[in-house]
Design a protein around this motif. Structure first.
Motif, mmCIF file in Angstrom:
data_model
loop_
_atom_site.group_PDB
_atom_site.id
_atom_site.type_symbol
_atom_site.label_atom_id
_atom_site.label_comp_id
_atom_site.label_asym_id
_atom_site.label_seq_id
_atom_site.Cartn_x
_atom_site.Cartn_y
_atom_site.Cartn_z
ATOM 1 N N PRO A 140 0.850 -1.212 0.000
ATOM 2 C CA PRO A 140 0.000 0.000 0.000
ATOM 3 C C PRO A 140 0.881 1.256 0.000
ATOM 4 N N LEU A 141 1.397 1.615 -1.171
ATOM 5 C CA LEU A 141 2.410 2.659 -1.258
ATOM 6 C C LEU A 141 1.900 4.035 -0.828
ATOM 7 N N LEU A 142 0.666 4.373 -1.162
ATOM 8 C CA LEU A 142 0.168 5.685 -0.754
ATOM 9 C C LEU A 142 0.020 5.767 0.771
ATOM 10 N N ALA A 143 -0.370 4.667 1.383
ATOM 11 C CA ALA A 143 -0.429 4.642 2.852
ATOM 12 C C ALA A 143 0.983 4.751 3.436
ATOM 13 N N MET A 144 1.934 4.102 2.782
ATOM 14 C CA MET A 144 3.326 4.201 3.228
ATOM 15 C C MET A 144 3.845 5.625 3.035
ATOM 16 N N ASP A 145 3.405 6.275 1.961
ATOM 17 C CA ASP A 145 3.800 7.668 1.739
ATOM 18 C C ASP A 145 3.279 8.567 2.851
ATOM 19 N N ALA A 146 2.034 8.336 3.258
ATOM 20 C CA ALA A 146 1.463 9.135 4.347
ATOM 21 C C ALA A 146 2.257 8.916 5.634
ATOM 22 N N LEU A 147 2.604 7.667 5.926
ATOM 23 C CA LEU A 147 3.399 7.360 7.114
ATOM 24 C C LEU A 147 4.784 8.000 7.019
ATOM 25 N N TYR A 148 5.365 7.978 5.840
ATOM 26 C CA TYR A 148 6.667 8.609 5.620
ATOM 27 C C TYR A 148 6.600 10.110 5.908
ATOM 28 N N ALA A 149 5.560 10.774 5.415
ATOM 29 C CA ALA A 149 5.415 12.216 5.627
ATOM 30 C C ALA A 149 5.227 12.540 7.103
ATOM 31 N N VAL A 150 4.401 11.760 7.778
ATOM 32 C CA VAL A 150 4.180 11.973 9.210
ATOM 33 C C VAL A 150 5.476 11.740 9.983
ATOM 34 N N SER A 151 6.226 10.718 9.600
ATOM 35 C CA SER A 151 7.497 10.435 10.268
ATOM 36 C C SER A 151 8.500 11.563 10.054
ATOM 37 N N ALA A 152 8.528 12.126 8.845
ATOM 38 C CA ALA A 152 9.437 13.249 8.568
ATOM 39 C C ALA A 152 9.078 14.448 9.439
ATOM 40 N N ALA A 153 7.787 14.720 9.570
ATOM 41 C CA ALA A 153 7.353 15.835 10.418
ATOM 42 C C ALA A 153 7.703 15.582 11.879
ATOM 43 N N ALA A 154 7.471 14.346 12.339
ATOM 44 C CA ALA A 154 7.772 14.005 13.732
ATOM 45 C C ALA A 154 9.275 14.080 14.005
ATOM 46 N N PHE A 155 10.084 13.637 13.047
ATOM 47 C CA PHE A 155 11.540 13.712 13.206
ATOM 48 C C PHE A 155 11.991 15.163 13.305
ATOM 49 N N THR A 156 11.402 16.018 12.481
ATOM 50 C CA THR A 156 11.744 17.439 12.533
ATOM 51 C C THR A 156 11.364 18.033 13.887
ATOM 52 N N LEU A 157 10.179 17.668 14.383
ATOM 53 C CA LEU A 157 9.766 18.136 15.706
ATOM 54 C C LEU A 157 10.760 17.672 16.771
ATOM 55 N N LEU A 158 11.217 16.454 16.674
ATOM 56 C CA LEU A 158 12.164 15.909 17.653
ATOM 57 C C LEU A 158 13.477 16.685 17.652
ATOM 58 N N VAL A 159 14.054 16.903 16.467
ATOM 59 C CA VAL A 159 15.345 17.597 16.440
ATOM 60 C C VAL A 159 15.189 19.068 16.842
ATOM 61 N N CYS A 160 14.043 19.655 16.528
ATOM 62 C CA CYS A 160 13.795 21.033 16.970
ATOM 63 C C CYS A 160 13.637 21.091 18.488
ATOM 64 N N ALA A 161 12.995 20.088 19.051
ATOM 65 C CA ALA A 161 12.844 20.031 20.507
ATOM 66 C C ALA A 161 14.209 19.907 21.184
ATOM 67 N N LEU A 162 15.124 19.171 20.567
ATOM 68 C CA LEU A 162 16.479 19.051 21.125
ATOM 69 C C LEU A 162 17.193 20.404 21.114
ATOM 70 N N VAL A 163 17.013 21.169 20.030
ATOM 71 C CA VAL A 163 17.617 22.502 19.966
ATOM 72 C C VAL A 163 17.027 23.397 21.058
ATOM 73 N N GLN A 164 15.715 23.287 21.254
ATOM 74 C CA GLN A 164 15.060 24.083 22.310
ATOM 75 C C GLN A 164 15.590 23.671 23.685
ATOM 76 N N GLU A 165 15.759 22.378 23.876
ATOM 77 C CA GLU A 165 16.242 21.872 25.164
ATOM 78 C C GLU A 165 17.655 22.371 25.460
ATOM 79 N N MET A 166 18.453 22.541 24.415
ATOM 80 C CA MET A 166 19.813 23.055 24.606
ATOM 81 C C MET A 166 19.823 24.554 24.860
ATOM 82 N N GLY A 167 18.647 25.175 24.765
ATOM 83 C CA GLY A 167 18.551 26.594 25.040
ATOM 84 C C GLY A 167 19.137 27.487 23.978
ATOM 85 N N ARG A 168 19.263 26.972 22.756
ATOM 86 C CA ARG A 168 19.902 27.746 21.701
ATOM 87 C C ARG A 168 18.928 28.639 20.931
#
Length: 198
Positions: A77-105
């Motif tokens: 189900p490639l379109l479903a996998m694409d949706a999961l990929y997009a959500v994962s990319a957004a979540a990964f970005t949120l995670l790395v941004c949260a790390l930057v916030q945690e470092m107080g930068r």
């Protein structure tokens, strides 16, 4: 699976998310000056809130790189996998941004991660509404329009200008999550529609 990830430019997407985090780490008080269309002093939009557009653009681009004829007959189900990929990319970005916030930068890093959720959701909605090639136009266009008209008196963002709010605004988080969820949902609805046609 490796081929699908390579075709979807997952490495480029991860590098873009890390690049956004690195930029947030290096900048803190950088603003994009915009003319005030309603008169008065010019507007200053924090660049940190606009940077995650890069992730949405790369996700939208990655979703255009497959071979539609081959993918139409794929057993996965490639379109479903694409949706999961997009959500994962957004979540990964949120995670790395949260790390930057945690470092107080950068005090807006978590807000930038929130915006990544909404921008990717808008890219998925744009892909559904406008087609794969134009999916990134929706988050980009709406964000710049909101940047011009989203500020009220005292340069405070209106309640509906979720991209411009700080991390503390609960409504902005609800809207960003709703956009991501809706984007993923319309991708799945589109997948069922296409499957029903084939």
């Amino acid at each position: 699976m490796k081929l699908w990830l390579r075709v979807r430019r997952s490495a480029t997407c991860a590098a873009t998310a890390l690049g956004v985090a690195a930029a947030l780490f290096l900048i803190s008080n950088l603003y994009l000056p915009l003319p005030n269309l309603f008169g008065g002093a010019g507007l200053r939009v924090p660049v940190a809130l606009l940077l995650p557009l890069a992730v949405a653009i790369v996700v939208a681009w990655g979703l255009t790189t497959g071979e539609p004829l081959l993918e139409a007959v794929a057993s996965r189900p490639l379109l479903a996998m694409d949706a999961l990929y997009a959500v994962s990319a957004a979540a990964f970005t949120l995670l790395v941004c949260a790390l930057v916030q945690e470092m107080g930068r950068n005090g807006l890093a978590l807000a930038a991660g929130r915006n990544a959720l909404g921008y990717v959701g808008l890219a998925l909605i744009g892909r559904w509404l406008l087609g794969s090639q134009a999916g990134a136009l929706l988050p980009t266009g709406l964000t710049f329009i909101v940047s011009w008209v989203g500020y009220g008196a005292g340069r405070h963002p209106h309640w509906w200008a979720w991209q411009l709010h700080t991390t503390a605004d609960l409504i902005s988080w609800v809207v960003a999550l709703w956009l991501l969820t809706t984007g993923a949902a319309v991708s799945l609805v589109r997948a069922r529609y296409v499957d029903g046609e084939s």
